[in-house]
Design a protein around this motif. Structure first.
Motif, short mmCIF file in Angstrom:
data_model
loop_
_atom_site.label_atom_id
_atom_site.label_comp_id
_atom_site.label_asym_id
_atom_site.label_seq_id
_atom_site.Cartn_x
_atom_site.Cartn_y
_atom_site.Cartn_z
N VAL A 60 0.84 -1.20 0.00
CA VAL A 60 0.00 0.00 0.00
C VAL A 60 0.87 1.25 0.00
CG1 VAL A 60 -1.63 1.36 1.37
CG2 VAL A 60 -2.00 -1.10 1.06
N LEU A 61 1.96 1.22 0.74
CA LEU A 61 2.83 2.39 0.83
C LEU A 61 3.49 2.72 -0.51
CD1 LEU A 61 4.51 1.74 4.30
CD2 LEU A 61 2.95 3.62 3.73
N ILE A 62 3.76 1.70 -1.33
CA ILE A 62 4.35 1.96 -2.65
C ILE A 62 3.33 1.57 -3.74
CG2 ILE A 62 6.70 1.60 -1.83
CD1 ILE A 62 6.61 -1.12 -3.36
N ALA A 63 2.06 1.88 -3.50
CA ALA A 63 0.97 1.41 -4.35
C ALA A 63 1.16 1.77 -5.83
CB ALA A 63 -0.36 1.97 -3.85
N TRP A 102 7.30 2.80 8.34
CA TRP A 102 5.97 2.88 7.71
C TRP A 102 5.22 4.15 8.08
CZ3 TRP A 102 3.98 -2.77 8.92
CH2 TRP A 102 4.72 -3.68 8.16
N ARG A 103 5.16 4.42 9.38
CA ARG A 103 4.37 5.56 9.85
C ARG A 103 4.89 6.86 9.23
NH1 ARG A 103 1.21 7.00 14.37
NH2 ARG A 103 1.28 4.83 15.09
N LYS A 104 6.20 7.05 9.23
CA LYS A 104 6.78 8.26 8.69
C LYS A 104 6.49 8.38 7.19
CE LYS A 104 11.20 10.72 8.24
NZ LYS A 104 12.66 10.67 8.52
N MET A 105 6.59 7.28 6.46
CA MET A 105 6.31 7.30 5.02
C MET A 105 4.86 7.64 4.75
SD MET A 105 8.49 4.02 3.59
CE MET A 105 7.94 4.28 1.91
N TYR A 106 3.96 7.03 5.50
CA TYR A 106 2.54 7.26 5.27
C TYR A 106 2.15 8.71 5.51
CZ TYR A 106 -2.51 7.11 5.62
OH TYR A 106 -3.85 7.37 5.45
#
Length: 380
Positions: free
Chosen positions: A104-107, A169-173
């Protein structure tokens, strides 16, 4: 709050078989996938190189090699895709909360795999049909197709690394919640990616070796040239792979790196085994190439390479397990994968095993047919 690690809960649906069985099948099917993937990725670039050299220098050996490789590529691509389904499903079943989050993060890049695959597949099919009809093709066609598959490999590498690092993950999102990321901040990304690329060139060199052996009785000069050319790709690719491999190991987190450098007997043994198998394969290939009938020795060397790839697949799984071991508790899996609920469906599982065996036999039959068709390229 910004440094807090949040990992989704595991899927509540029970596993259809014990976790260790699915884990074994993940590694086994991945091994089958990477064999085909190596021939596709590396073979694509070797096709582009030989086709370009053949056109520039009017070299008939390179022209015939490009045509032979171009005949094989549509089949290796199909095998890569087909054999890639099972390991992707197994990794989703066992590590779903990790792989779904990273996907999802690199969707956007992740979904681009599909059009890239279609374009690359079409390009090599176009090369195959036009090449067999004796029509001139611009060198950009095989080069672009090879680059498209290279981009797919990089996207997959990115996702497989991102799933192992939930701390980012949190920082990227919150930086961008629209799936526009392409994770490049992990120090193992580049060496891991190069590890696949260089290996694919080396393994594809073996394909050229077999092509050369098949020509020896009909055209000894062309056969010896192809045999020597393929051995060069395998030998130098493997030697470069040593450097890339150790770069990869030294880029790992300290605790995982120590495990492979003496801290854990099993991890260290696998690393040493890989090095020994690679050196043995180089030696046996070169010894066999000088014999009157090189085929028996080349088959032995190929078995050594298969064992090498199996060792690398196991080591890759060891690295993944080591990365995730620090996050089992946060992920709601205090005992690791054995914490997942299990409700065996042995009838379905038995059907899967039967179909897997049938698929492997079918692929081997197809390989034999394709190799026979590519032995003597037409002069059209």
């Amino acid at each position: 709050m910004g440094d807090e690690i949040t990992i989704p809960s595991p899927e509540p649906i029970p596993l259809p078989a014990p976790a260790w069985v699915l884990h074994f099948l993940l590694v086994f099917t991945f091994l089958l996938h990477i064999i085909a993937m190596n021939f596709t990725l590396g073979g694509g670039f070797l096709t582009a190189i030989s086709y370009s050299v053949g056109r520039l220098r009017a070299n008939i050996n390179h022209q015939n090699l490009a045509k032979a490789l171009g005949t094989v590529l549509p089949y290796t691509i199909a095998m890569t895709i087909t054999l890639g389904v099972a390991p992707l499903l197994f990794i989703q079943v066992l590590f779903g909360q990790f792989i779904y989050t990273s996907s999802v993060l690199i969707a956007i890049p992740w979904i681009l795999v599909i059009p890239l695959l279609i374009l690359g597949y079409y390009g090599f099919y176009y090369f195959y049909f036009k090449g067999n009809n004796g029509q001139g093709i611009h060198p950009l066609v095989p080069w672009l197709s090879a680059i498209f598959f290279l981009m797919i490999a990089f996207i997959y590498t990115t996702n497989m690394v991102l799933m192992l690092t939930p701390e980012v993950w949190r920082k990227m999102y919150f930086a961008n919640p629209y799936g526009l990321h392409l994770y490049l901040g992990e120090p193992t990304i580049i060496p891991r990616f190069l590890h696949f690329l260089v290996a694919s060139l080396a393994i594809s060199g073996i394909l050229i070796v077999y092509y050369g052996v098949s020509l020896l009785k009909k055209d000894e000069g062309a056969g010896k040239w192809a045999l020597s050319y393929g051995l060069k790709w395998f030998t130098f690719g493997t030697l470069i792979q040593f450097l890339v491999g150790f770069w990869f190991v030294f880029s790992l987190p300290a605790s995982i790196k120590r495990a492979f450098l003496g801290g854990d007997p099993a991890s260290t043994a696998h690393l040493i085994t890989g090095v020994v198998l690679a050196l043995l394969a180089i030696g046996v290939f070169h010894f066999s190439a000088r014999r009157r009938n090189p085929l028996p020795g080349i088959i032995v060397a190929s078995v050594l390479v298969f064992l090498l790839l199996a060792t690398m697949a196991i080591m890759r799984d060891m690295v993944r397990s080591a990365y995730l071991s620090a996050h089992w508790q946060t992920a709601g899996l205090p005992q690791g994968l054995t914490s997942l609920p299990v409700k065996p469906q042995w009838d379905v599982f038995a059907l899967f095993v039967v179909l897997l065996i049938v698929a492997i036999v079918t692929v081997l039959w197809m390989v034999v047919k394709v190799v026979k068709s590519a032995r003597t390229p037409s002069s059209a």
